[in-house]
Structure formats: C-alpha cells, structure tokens
Motif scaffolding. Sequence first.
Motif, PDB file in Angstrom:
ATOM      1  N   ARG A   7       2.912  62.751  70.820  1.00 33.73           N
ATOM      2  CA  ARG A   7       3.372  63.036  72.194  1.00 33.73           C
ATOM      3  C   ARG A   7       2.310  63.830  72.928  1.00 33.73           C
ATOM      4  N   VAL A   8       2.078  63.459  74.180  1.00 31.31           N
ATOM      5  CA  VAL A   8       1.122  64.154  75.044  1.00 31.31           C
ATOM      6  C   VAL A   8       1.879  64.600  76.290  1.00 31.31           C
ATOM      7  N   ALA A   9       1.680  65.834  76.703  1.00 27.79           N
ATOM      8  CA  ALA A   9       2.322  66.335  77.929  1.00 27.79           C
ATOM      9  C   ALA A   9       1.257  66.548  79.005  1.00 27.79           C
ATOM     10  N   ILE A  10       1.490  65.996  80.184  1.00 20.92           N
ATOM     11  CA  ILE A  10       0.641  66.253  81.346  1.00 20.92           C
ATOM     12  C   ILE A  10       1.429  67.180  82.264  1.00 20.92           C
ATOM     13  N   VAL A  11       0.870  68.374  82.504  1.00 21.74           N
ATOM     14  CA  VAL A  11       1.594  69.416  83.235  1.00 21.74           C
ATOM     15  C   VAL A  11       0.865  69.730  84.535  1.00 21.74           C
ATOM     16  N   GLU A  41       3.613  58.741  73.037  1.00 27.95           N
ATOM     17  CA  GLU A  41       4.420  58.891  74.248  1.00 27.95           C
ATOM     18  C   GLU A  41       3.757  59.922  75.169  1.00 27.95           C
ATOM     19  N   THR A  42       3.774  59.672  76.460  1.00 29.48           N
ATOM     20  CA  THR A  42       3.269  60.651  77.424  1.00 29.48           C
ATOM     21  C   THR A  42       4.431  61.163  78.262  1.00 29.48           C
ATOM     22  N   VAL A  43       4.582  62.491  78.303  1.00 30.80           N
ATOM     23  CA  VAL A  43       5.619  63.096  79.147  1.00 30.80           C
ATOM     24  C   VAL A  43       4.932  63.896  80.247  1.00 30.80           C
ATOM     25  N   THR A  44       5.616  64.048  81.374  1.00 27.68           N
ATOM     26  CA  THR A  44       5.040  64.796  82.496  1.00 27.68           C
ATOM     27  C   THR A  44       5.991  65.923  82.884  1.00 27.68           C
ATOM     28  N   LEU A  45       5.419  66.979  83.447  1.00 26.12           N
ATOM     29  CA  LEU A  45       6.242  68.134  83.815  1.00 26.12           C
ATOM     30  C   LEU A  45       5.637  68.860  85.010  1.00 26.12           C
ATOM     31  N   LEU A  46       6.483  69.212  85.984  1.00 24.99           N
ATOM     32  CA  LEU A  46       6.111  70.186  87.022  1.00 24.99           C
ATOM     33  C   LEU A  46       6.605  71.537  86.518  1.00 24.99           C
ATOM     34  N   ALA A  47       5.661  72.411  86.196  1.00 26.23           N
ATOM     35  CA  ALA A  47       6.013  73.602  85.418  1.00 26.23           C
ATOM     36  C   ALA A  47       6.753  74.663  86.230  1.00 26.23           C
ATOM     37  N   ASN A  48       6.402  74.815  87.511  1.00 23.58           N
ATOM     38  CA  ASN A  48       6.974  75.916  88.286  1.00 23.58           C
ATOM     39  C   ASN A  48       7.529  75.390  89.613  1.00 23.58           C
ATOM     40  N   PRO A  49       8.692  74.696  89.570  1.00 21.59           N
ATOM     41  CA  PRO A  49       9.214  74.035  90.779  1.00 21.59           C
ATOM     42  C   PRO A  49       9.440  74.976  91.960  1.00 21.59           C
ATOM     43  N   LYS A  50       9.929  76.192  91.702  1.00 24.70           N
ATOM     44  CA  LYS A  50      10.187  77.121  92.812  1.00 24.70           C
ATOM     45  C   LYS A  50       8.889  77.513  93.516  1.00 24.70           C
ATOM     46  N   ALA A  51       7.860  77.791  92.737  1.00 27.04           N
ATOM     47  CA  ALA A  51       6.575  78.182  93.330  1.00 27.04           C
ATOM     48  C   ALA A  51       5.961  77.005  94.092  1.00 27.04           C
ATOM     49  N   VAL A 102      -0.329  67.433  72.230  1.00 28.72           N
ATOM     50  CA  VAL A 102      -1.447  67.681  73.151  1.00 28.72           C
ATOM     51  C   VAL A 102      -0.867  68.048  74.519  1.00 28.72           C
ATOM     52  N   ILE A 103      -1.391  69.128  75.119  1.00 28.40           N
ATOM     53  CA  ILE A 103      -1.037  69.471  76.506  1.00 28.40           C
ATOM     54  C   ILE A 103      -2.290  69.369  77.366  1.00 28.40           C
ATOM     55  N   LEU A 104      -2.172  68.668  78.493  1.00 26.03           N
ATOM     56  CA  LEU A 104      -3.206  68.678  79.524  1.00 26.03           C
ATOM     57  C   LEU A 104      -2.614  69.422  80.709  1.00 26.03           C
ATOM     58  N   ASP A 105      -3.120  70.617  80.987  1.00 22.18           N
ATOM     59  CA  ASP A 105      -2.566  71.466  82.048  1.00 22.18           C
ATOM     60  C   ASP A 105      -3.512  71.387  83.250  1.00 22.18           C
TER      61      ASP A 105
END
Length: 270
Positions: A7-11, A41-51, A102-105
């Motif tokens: 799993r890879v996360a793109i943040v 699998e690649t997952v995506t995330l918006l880490a700080n929605p309020k900001a 793996v995290i790509l920030d």
Amino acid sequence: MPNKIRRVAIVGGTHGNEWTGVYLVRKFQQSPQWVQRSTFETVTLLANPKAIELNQRYVDRDLNRCFGPVSLNNPELPGYEPDRAKSIAQQFNHDAASRVDVILDLHSTTANMGMTLLPTSQHPFNLQLMAHLSEQDPSVRVCLGLSSSQENPMLRSLVPFGCTIEVGAIAQGVLDAHWFQQTELMIHRILDYLEAINQEKTVTIPASFTAYQSIESIDYPRNELGELAAMIHPRLQGRDYQPLEPGDPMLGWGNHFLFRRCDRLSYFYQ
Ligand SMILES: [Zn+2]
C-alpha cells in the motif's frame, strides 16, 4: 528490505495553504486510476481539511510536528491537529491488513528549493529510490534531515519508506502549473519504480548520488522586543543550496550588512 510494497499513501494538505499537494490529491481522488498500479494499492488523503478550508498552514498547531510518540500517545493533548494526527496514524498503521508501506507527503515552499526530496530515513531502500530519481532528473535535490530524532514527529515517519516532496518557490495559497506538473511527474516516477521493484524487474540504481545534509538551523537576529533585526542579504536571497564561503554576506538591515563566517552558519552544503 521490504518483501513487497502493498500500500502506498499519497498525502496532500498536511499544511493547508500548500495547494500543490491539495489539488494533486483532489485530482487523484477524482481519477484514482491514474495512481493505481497492478502490484499495490494507492490511497490518497487530505491530511488537514480544516486548515485547507481556511487556507492556513494549520489551525491549532503544526500537524507535521504532531506525530511523535509523546504526542500520539497523549489523549489529553488539546487541539485539532493532535486529533488529526492520531486519526491518520490509526488509518495508516492500524493493523497488518491496512498498513501503509510508503508515504509520499506533498509540500510546497516559498523557499527557492526547486524539486527537493526528503527521504523518510536513510534506510537503503529509501536511498536507492533517491539515487534512481536523481539519475532520472539531475535537477532533483535530495536533502537529509538534521537527525532522525528531530524528524520523528513528521507525518512521513509513520511508516518506514517514502519521502516528502517539497517544491518551490511557490507563494502560499497559489497553484503553480510548472511545479504542479513536476510534482505529478515525480509521483508517477516513484509509483513506476515501486511497481518495477515489486515485479522484480531490473531498475537502474547508480552507485552514488549527491545528497545535501542539513547541519543546523539558526534564527534571525532579533531586537529586545523579539522583532526581526535583519533580513537575508540580497546577494544570498533565493540562492538555496549554494555554498557559503567565509566572509560571504548573509544578513543585513538597511545599508548595514552583517558579515559572518560560514562555519558558524547553517545552510546546506554538498
Ligand atoms: Zn509544508
């Protein structure tokens, strides 16, 4: 070495006013097939929605300083970002089935850092990835942090592999097409590399590559009120990664410029 990347996360949006990552993640969320590969699998995330909504770096405290064990293990710590950090840690590290490898920030900076990669650690897997990417694009700069202990609180340190992709100079709250495309290209190169490794294909990894090591950070001179008492000298402004020679002007205030020896100063050296 990892047996296989699963799993890879793109943040994006760890800092809410850095729009390159925010809009790339939104793009990938609308068209997830672009970041999928056949072996992981690649997952995506918006880490700080309020900001992100407020177009601010953070709401209560810098999210990228909330991932140390002291912060993650303290349920009493007040504020929005400490809660977000615990939730992200849970999402990426909860159990073996859901664990991200793996995290790509994705970040951008007002500093003139070009395309800079900051690996999660100096693990050989990360360094080989950095070497491969440096060979593909010699303008890429790899920057190793001050020390692992000081880097621990960052989001990327939740998992053993990956990197921060930092691009600039870009003003905050601005989309810059060039750096948007360059960041997207870099993500695809990394995903392709991980796919090739999983498939045990031959990938080119040069025997050596250039990395920059951060020595120390120093604050600006300040007056008794804590206000800035100097700015970067115009001859140095924007010259990131350039060597500082002894006697080179570094800081100034009006027509009065300070000349300091480079061995007292921070900055990167090759
Ligand atoms: Zn950032």
